[in-house]
Design an enzyme around this catalytic site. Sequence first.
Site, PDB file in Angstrom:
ATOM      1  N   ARG A   1      24.361   6.535  18.303  1.00 21.64           N
ATOM      2  CA  ARG A   1      23.844   7.561  17.134  1.00 21.64           C
ATOM      3  C   ARG A   1      23.863   9.304  17.623  1.00 21.64           C
ATOM      4  O   ARG A   1      23.059   8.499  18.820  1.00 21.64           O
ATOM      5  CB  ARG A   1      23.314   7.642  15.810  1.00 21.64           C
TER       6      ARG A   1
ATOM      7  N   HIS B   1      33.766   9.892  18.611  1.00 19.08           N
ATOM      8  CA  HIS B   1      33.495   8.716  18.114  1.00 19.08           C
ATOM      9  C   HIS B   1      34.284   8.044  17.261  1.00 19.08           C
ATOM     10  O   HIS B   1      34.814   7.312  16.493  1.00 19.08           O
ATOM     11  CB  HIS B   1      32.685   9.323  16.193  1.00 19.08           C
TER      12      HIS B   1
ATOM     13  N   GLU C   1      28.855  16.589  14.117  1.00 22.24           N
ATOM     14  CA  GLU C   1      30.123  15.769  14.461  1.00 22.24           C
ATOM     15  C   GLU C   1      31.347  16.177  13.168  1.00 22.24           C
ATOM     16  O   GLU C   1      30.793  16.602  12.390  1.00 22.24           O
ATOM     17  CB  GLU C   1      30.406  14.330  14.241  1.00 22.24           C
TER      18      GLU C   1
HETATM   19  P1  NAD Z   1      22.442  -4.474  16.193  1.00 20.76           P
HETATM   20  O1  NAD Z   1      21.925  -4.254  14.042  1.00 20.76           O
HETATM   21  O2  NAD Z   1      23.616  -5.411  15.908  1.00 20.76           O
HETATM   22  O3  NAD Z   1      21.237  -3.576  17.021  1.00 20.76           O
HETATM   23  C1  NAD Z   1      20.671  -3.011  16.911  1.00 20.76           C
HETATM   24  C2  NAD Z   1      19.793  -3.304  18.005  1.00 20.76           C
HETATM   25  O4  NAD Z   1      18.638  -2.113  18.044  1.00 20.76           O
HETATM   26  C3  NAD Z   1      18.988  -4.287  17.893  1.00 20.76           C
HETATM   27  O5  NAD Z   1      18.164  -5.672  18.681  1.00 20.76           O
HETATM   28  C4  NAD Z   1      17.231  -3.617  17.193  1.00 20.76           C
HETATM   29  O6  NAD Z   1      16.244  -4.832  16.935  1.00 20.76           O
HETATM   30  C5  NAD Z   1      17.434  -2.391  18.150  1.00 20.76           C
HETATM   31  N1  NAD Z   1      16.222  -2.314  18.020  1.00 20.76           N
HETATM   32  C6  NAD Z   1      15.869  -0.916  16.829  1.00 20.76           C
HETATM   33  N2  NAD Z   1      14.501  -0.193  16.745  1.00 20.76           N
HETATM   34  C7  NAD Z   1      14.880  -0.203  18.124  1.00 20.76           C
HETATM   35  C8  NAD Z   1      14.187   0.490  18.944  1.00 20.76           C
HETATM   36  N3  NAD Z   1      13.001   1.706  18.364  1.00 20.76           N
HETATM   37  N4  NAD Z   1      14.293   0.757  20.351  1.00 20.76           N
HETATM   38  C9  NAD Z   1      14.501  -0.506  20.736  1.00 20.76           C
HETATM   39  N5  NAD Z   1      15.528  -1.462  20.272  1.00 20.76           N
HETATM   40  C10 NAD Z   1      15.625  -1.077  18.836  1.00 20.76           C
HETATM   41  O7  NAD Z   1      23.496  -3.251  16.271  1.00 20.76           O
HETATM   42  P2  NAD Z   1      25.312  -3.277  16.876  1.00 20.76           P
HETATM   43  O8  NAD Z   1      26.034  -3.733  16.174  1.00 20.76           O
HETATM   44  O9  NAD Z   1      24.552  -3.220  18.173  1.00 20.76           O
HETATM   45  O10 NAD Z   1      25.031  -1.522  17.546  1.00 20.76           O
HETATM   46  C11 NAD Z   1      24.137  -0.455  17.590  1.00 20.76           C
HETATM   47  C12 NAD Z   1      24.552   0.710  16.935  1.00 20.76           C
HETATM   48  O11 NAD Z   1      25.777   1.165  17.670  1.00 20.76           O
HETATM   49  C13 NAD Z   1      24.888   1.143  15.308  1.00 20.76           C
HETATM   50  O12 NAD Z   1      23.053   0.844  15.163  1.00 20.76           O
HETATM   51  C14 NAD Z   1      25.526   2.355  15.838  1.00 20.76           C
HETATM   52  O13 NAD Z   1      24.279   3.573  15.130  1.00 20.76           O
HETATM   53  C15 NAD Z   1      26.411   2.204  17.180  1.00 20.76           C
HETATM   54  N6  NAD Z   1      27.760   1.759  16.727  1.00 20.76           N
HETATM   55  C16 NAD Z   1      28.560   3.091  17.104  1.00 20.76           C
HETATM   56  C17 NAD Z   1      30.052   3.007  16.900  1.00 20.76           C
HETATM   57  C18 NAD Z   1      30.927   3.306  17.414  1.00 20.76           C
HETATM   58  O14 NAD Z   1      31.942   4.186  16.524  1.00 20.76           O
HETATM   59  N7  NAD Z   1      30.664   4.574  18.724  1.00 20.76           N
HETATM   60  C19 NAD Z   1      30.416   1.759  16.029  1.00 20.76           C
HETATM   61  C20 NAD Z   1      29.201   0.696  15.447  1.00 20.76           C
HETATM   62  C21 NAD Z   1      27.897   0.501  15.871  1.00 20.76           C
END
Ligand code: NAD
Length: 314
Positions: free
Chosen positions: A237, A284, A266
């Site tokens: 993000r 994105h 965005e």
């Molecule tokens: P997820 O929920 O499986 O994993 C997120 C991880 O971040 C968790 O393990 C959590 O413990 C950790 N976390 C939370 N706060 C934290 C902090 N302060 N410091 C360190 N770790 C922390 O999520 P995911 O499926 O792996 O997705 C991650 C991110 O990717 C999503 O939140 C979303 O923003 C982004 N995403 C982007 C796209 C894209 O099109 N670019 C698509 C899907 C997801």
Amino acid sequence: MKVAVLSKSFAKASDQPITLLENAGIEVLQRPNDDPANEERVAELIGDCDGAIVAAQDRVGSIVFDRCPKLRVVADHAVGFDRIDMEVAQRRGIVVKTCPGNYESVADLAWLFILASARKLLPAVQSVKDGQWSPPAFSGAEVLHKTIGIVGYGQIGRAVIQRAQGFENKILVYDPFVRNIAPVGNLEIAHVSLDALLEQSDVVSLHVPLSEGTRYIIDSVALSKMKRSATLINTSRGGLVDEAALHRALTDGTIAAAATDVFETEPPGNNPLLGLPNFIATPHLGAQTADANIRTGMMAARIIIDVLTKNTNS
Ligand code: NAD
């Protein structure tokens, strides 16, 4: 039984999810929503349907639940619950589930960024198209055996680590909410502090959600701790990175390169980062693959079928 599909991307890559629904006796009404922030419009589109497949921006709360009396299940074709009032849904016994099926695609993109940054791919391609031929101008780095820092050990972070086996990387993980890090092949993986990760990584890749705890997790102080040869990757993000600080760091040599799929605003308009040769940007598109579209579409269809045909709220 009827399901309203407000998500424009549902079943875009294949009809399989629609066929699955229809074979289960569910009529599919495609009602793409152009006004997702307007909950009254969302309610109007769902109408008297028994289920709904909504997109990332569709707002679903009391107005929808009041005006759509037959609604029993909402499949969120995206990943986040932030626009759906889960408390009210739960109180009314409406099942709401997400379709987390795009993480492999995002992990691929993170690796594309890692390799493209290491080999200065974008300026090199541009130079050839501009009629230049100067291989030494694009001297890069190998990725083999380099240290990759993974911030956030969730689905995407873990999928990025899986892909590191071929490059025999050393992996550093920072995630204060995770206790155990699973072994992956022969990879050396260590759970470390954020400071240690920033100081030791050749690549820092962000895989955390945006929250008050993660906003600007990469600011000027964090950037100053990174190696001068390091690359920052952000497929999560925009608000995770202080973009003004990143611009300074890429200009004054604090870090070598950055690649991002996401911006704080965005589309990014005339964001000064876009003018830098050591900065890669994509619009994105992390989840935008046919494979992810089919996987998430099938998940959404199964969520609807499970509730409407098996009469279960689990
Ligand atoms: P997820 O929920 O499986 O994993 C997120 C991880 O971040 C968790 O393990 C959590 O413990 C950790 N976390 C939370 N706060 C934290 C902090 N302060 N410091 C360190 N770790 C922390 O999520 P995911 O499926 O792996 O997705 C991650 C991110 O990717 C999503 O939140 C979303 O923003 C982004 N995403 C982007 C796209 C894209 O099109 N670019 C698509 C899907 C997801």
